[in-house]
Scaffold this motif. Structure first.
Motif: not given
Length: 235
Positions: A168-171, A195-203
């Motif tokens: 989600l965050a990068c791809a 993207c950093m916020a999404a990197s934590v929220a998605f997992p």
């Protein structure tokens, strides 16, 4: 394919986990004798540095592996030689961060046209800037240990977050935003923050969904991602 290239780290981790297991096995045996331990570390570091410098850019899998291997070997040496209780190591963050920033602008953003200058800056960042950042961050983590439940949560779940952050965050999110927004320094910083916020929220969302579906053990077997406890919204 910009949506698939971000999965490079999965196959890199697959190989580096095997290599790291063998290195740790050898390192534990070598540590029983200080003289052998120093020679072992020296040979490892020398081999890792040669591979890092000498791996052709046309071999992306080997390039990624050589980068991970060098920093892993350095981490093994730092863990045995450094006391991260020393607050002086915190000051490594300043020159280390500056070198990494210069590398980003000069090499990644092509602010400098000279190929020779780019190469010199890249290796200066790789062999000096990044290790200083690692030392400073380890010292910062040690100084903050036990002072924030949120940071503790992030530390306990960092491996799972790292493995699951890309889809989600990068791809998707990062790739789309970079393509649709006019790029300048402010926008790039905003995209990085999102993207950093999404990197934590998605997992976190994936782990919770797997838990509700009764697939938590399957997720752990496939990725090694353990059950994520509830995020401490309140301090």
């Amino acid at each position: 394919n910009p949506y698939c290239i971000h999965l490079w780290y999965l196959y890199t981790l697959f190989f580096i986990q095997i290599i790291a297991f063998l290195l740790c096995l050898g390192y534990r045996k070598a540590r029983k004798c200080p003289e052998i331990s120093r020679v072992f570390q020296g040979l490892l570091l020398g081999t890792a540095a040669v591979l890092f410098v000498g791996t052709p850019a046309g071999l992306p899998v080997m390039t990624n592996l050589s980068s991970y291997l060098m920093y892993f070997v350095w981490g093994m040496g730092m863990a045995g030689a450094c006391s991260f209780q020393n607050r002086r190591l915190l000051f490594c963050l300043i020159p280390g961060g500056m070198l990494c920033a210069v590398n980003t602008f000069a090499v990644n953003m092509k602010a400098i046209d000279s190929a020779a200058a780019q190469t010199a800056i890249y290796y200066l960042c790789s062999f000096v800037g990044v290790p200083m950042m690692i030392l400073g961050l380890c010292a910062l983590a040690r100084s903050l240990e036990g002072k924030s439940r949120r940071l503790q949560w992030l530390g306990k779940n960092s491996f799972g977050i790292y493995l699951l952050h890309q889809p989600l965050a990068c791809a998707v999110l990062g790739t789309v935003l970079v393509r649709v927004l006019p790029l300048n320094v402010g926008v790039c910083m905003g995209i990085m923050a999102v993207c950093m916020a999404a990197s934590v929220a998605f997992p976190y969302a994936v782990a919770k969904l797997a838990e509700r579906m009764g697939a938590a053990k399957l997720l752990q077997s496939l990725l090694g991602v353990k059950k994520m406890e509830k995020f401490p919204w309140k301090t």
